[in-house]
Design a protein around this motif. Structure first.
Motif, PDB file in Angstrom:
ATOM      1  N   PRO A 330      12.515 122.347  76.095  1.00  0.00           N
ATOM      2  CA  PRO A 330      11.665 122.830  74.993  1.00  0.00           C
ATOM      3  C   PRO A 330      12.113 122.323  73.625  1.00  0.00           C
ATOM      4  N   GLU A 331      13.411 121.980  73.486  1.00  0.00           N
ATOM      5  CA  GLU A 331      13.909 121.507  72.192  1.00  0.00           C
ATOM      6  C   GLU A 331      13.706 120.005  72.020  1.00  0.00           C
ATOM      7  N   LEU A 332      13.835 119.255  73.132  1.00  0.00           N
ATOM      8  CA  LEU A 332      13.748 117.804  73.046  1.00  0.00           C
ATOM      9  C   LEU A 332      12.402 117.313  73.548  1.00  0.00           C
ATOM     10  N   ALA A 333      11.968 116.216  73.010  1.00  0.00           N
ATOM     11  CA  ALA A 333      10.675 115.653  73.422  1.00  0.00           C
ATOM     12  C   ALA A 333      10.783 114.915  74.747  1.00  0.00           C
ATOM     13  N   ARG A 334      11.978 114.412  75.056  1.00  0.00           N
ATOM     14  CA  ARG A 334      12.149 113.637  76.291  1.00  0.00           C
ATOM     15  C   ARG A 334      12.473 114.558  77.464  1.00  0.00           C
ATOM     16  N   PRO A 335      12.160 114.115  78.678  1.00  0.00           N
ATOM     17  CA  PRO A 335      12.482 114.933  79.855  1.00  0.00           C
ATOM     18  C   PRO A 335      13.986 114.939  80.126  1.00  0.00           C
ATOM     19  N   LEU A 336      14.469 116.059  80.635  1.00  0.00           N
ATOM     20  CA  LEU A 336      15.882 116.174  80.972  1.00  0.00           C
ATOM     21  C   LEU A 336      16.193 115.546  82.326  1.00  0.00           C
ATOM     22  N   TYR A 337      15.392 115.887  83.328  1.00  0.00           N
ATOM     23  CA  TYR A 337      15.626 115.394  84.685  1.00  0.00           C
ATOM     24  C   TYR A 337      14.294 114.928  85.269  1.00  0.00           C
ATOM     25  N   SER A 338      14.342 113.836  85.986  1.00  0.00           N
ATOM     26  CA  SER A 338      13.157 113.311  86.649  1.00  0.00           C
ATOM     27  C   SER A 338      13.392 113.273  88.154  1.00  0.00           C
ATOM     28  N   GLU A 339      12.361 113.601  88.877  1.00  0.00           N
ATOM     29  CA  GLU A 339      12.446 113.624  90.334  1.00  0.00           C
ATOM     30  C   GLU A 339      12.482 112.196  90.860  1.00  0.00           C
TER      31      GLU A 339
END
Length: 501
Positions: A330-339
């Motif tokens: 929610p804080e960052l625009a980029r994804p944290l983890y990708s499947e």
């Protein structure tokens, strides 16, 4: 007495025998209509001559005529009687050891209703709230240890009487699900040994047929072995796959077997005939898991091609569902983890299934939608690793195993966070939530959950160990044993298992 229209049908007439006659010769006319008794008697001179010339040919024609005389209604009655007889035999085996008070109902009618409901695939057994979840530490739990290396696969019989465990050491152990004693062991062989009735490398998957007749096992030695459950002996070996066998599933109500492999193919087998049927192509990477229910179709996950697929065998088609779900901050625009990989799959009913992957995401799918209906991110939490240069690094515990109590609103997932988590499907089938977590130390490599019939015992069988079944990237030592856990779920005092639409 009125006859049911289901059984009412006109008898097929016997096809008349063709005779050749010379030009100008009149055909003999019959003085009366032939009756059924006449059709069973050989009264024609030409037929008698033919009988004298070739007796074996005439006997074949006679047997084919007898087959023609069975009408469609008679065939339905015969098959129905055979099916009911099979149910009676199965129930006789299942009800041994139960009191008469526990059997005060029509077992055959209940089994027929259960089979019909499951074949339709449109109902659910709403039982998640029927179990006691307020004290999971008090659940009856037993531990079975019979392998030297991590347990990689478990299989529970439909009647809940026995279960099997398999390991990286290539051995298979048969257990009694009531006393939890070892009944039989199929030892593993040394790697590279030829003509060995068993496995010579890691076993990765197992499945038991719905009639509790066959056990199928597969592993890294590229071999599928079929075993007799009752006689505890090896039956046949299939070696058509070109890479490790990663998944096995028996179609319910049939001895049709689906096998998935790292060679990116799915193969179909008829175990009754010990025969290969066909091969299905479509996945672009190693197939990691497979599941099936009553219809002639199966679902599979394709590892790093990040797709799950439904294979419609009769229609010779497939539906593709694309994963690759990103967990966003929610804080960052980029994804944290990708499947990056879809590793396990389990069907809820004929229209819904769940998947798990290496990003820790549990996803609920419907066959009418190409994207997940609902996804639970970091379902098993985050694994914190300390780094000297970067400090604490958080990575999700990926989903290593998933299992459903079929046609119900309850399913289970496993990882190596120390728990198997219990999930409940929402009433509108559009989401799910966690309702309990049961402590299971180690890496959960395989899960099975079933409600035995007619005892109504709900057993959860978990195969766990110190390592992942597909590699050695993780090795847990502190307090972790290579074993199989059997957990019996308890119903509430006023709860019963009832089918609801």
């Amino acid at each position: 007495m009125a006859v049911d229209s289901f059984f009412a049908s006109a008898r097929k007439r016997k096809r008349p025998t063709r005779t050749t006659s010379k030009p100008g010769q009149r055909k003999p006319s019959s003085a009366r209509k032939p009756t059924k008794a006449d059709s069973d008697v050989e009264g024609d001179d030409d037929d008698q001559d033919q009988f004298d010339i070739n007796q074996s040919s005439e006997s074949e024609e006679e047997s084919s005529e007898e087959e023609i005389q069975e009408t469609a209604a008679e065939k339905r009655v015969r098959l129905a009687k055979a099916y009911l007889g099979k149910l009676e035999d199965t129930l006789d085996d299942d009800i041994v050891g139960f009191d008469a008070a526990d059997l005060d109902r029509d077992l055959i009618a209940e089994r027929l209703k259960k089979d019909h409901d499951e074949s339709e695939g449109r109902i659910h057994l709403r039982i998640a709230d029927a179990f006691k979840w307020d004290n999971v530490e008090g659940l009856k739990t037993d531990t079975c240890r019979g392998h030297q290396l991590p347990v990689t696969a478990v299989a529970l019989a439909e009647n809940g009487a026995i279960f099997y465990s398999a390991s990286k050491d290539g051995s298979i152990v048969k257990w009694d699900a009531t006393t939890f004693k070892k009944l039989h062991t199929f030892p593993g062989g040394r790697k590279g040994v030829k003509n060995f009735d068993g496995h010579t490398n890691h076993i990765l998957c197992m499945a038991i047929s719905s009639d509790n007749q066959y056990l199928a096992t597969g592993g890294k030695d590229k071999v599928i072995n079929i075993w007799s459950v009752k006689e505890d002996k090896h039956i046949v070996k299939f070696n058509q796959h070109r890479d490790a066998i990663s998944g096995l599933a028996f179609r319910k109500g049939s001895n049709q077997l689906y096998s998935a492999s790292y060679d990116r193919t799915i193969k179909l087998w008829n175990i009754d005939e010990r025969a290969y049927i066909e091969t299905l192509f479509g996945h672009q990477d190693q197939i990691t898991d497979i599941d099936t229910l009553g219809r002639e179709r199966c679902v599979s996950t394709g590892g790093r091609d990040r797709t799950s697929r439904i294979w419609k065998i009769v229609e010779e088609s497939q539906l593709v569902f694309r994963g690759g779900i990103a967990t966003k901050s929610p804080e960052l625009a980029r994804p944290l983890y990708s499947e990056g990989s879809l590793d396990c799959i389990a069907q809820i009913d004929e229209s819904m299934f769940v998947t798990g992957g290496d990003s820790g995401v549990l996803s609920l799918w419907e066959i009418s939608r190409k994207k997940p209906v609902f996804s639970m991110h970091t379902a098993h939490g985050l694994n914190t690793v300390q780094s000297e240069s970067e400090g604490n690094i958080n990575t999700p515990y990926w989903i290593t195993a998933v299992a459903t109590l079929r046609y119900s609103d309850l399913f289970i997932s496993g990882s190596w966070d120390g728990f198997v988590r219990v999930w409940k499907l929402a009433g509108d089938n559009r989401s799910f939530s966690e309702i309990a977590k049961i402590a299971v130390p180690g890496v959960v490599n395989s899960i099975q959950i079933k409600t035995a019939f007619p005892s109504k015992r709900t057993l959860l069988v978990v195969g766990c160990g110190q390592e992942l079944k597909s590699g050695r990237w993780i090795r847990l030592k502190k307090g972790v044993k290579n074993c199989t856990k059997i957990i019996e779920l308890e119903l509430g005092s006023d709860s019963t298992l009832e089918f609801t639409k």
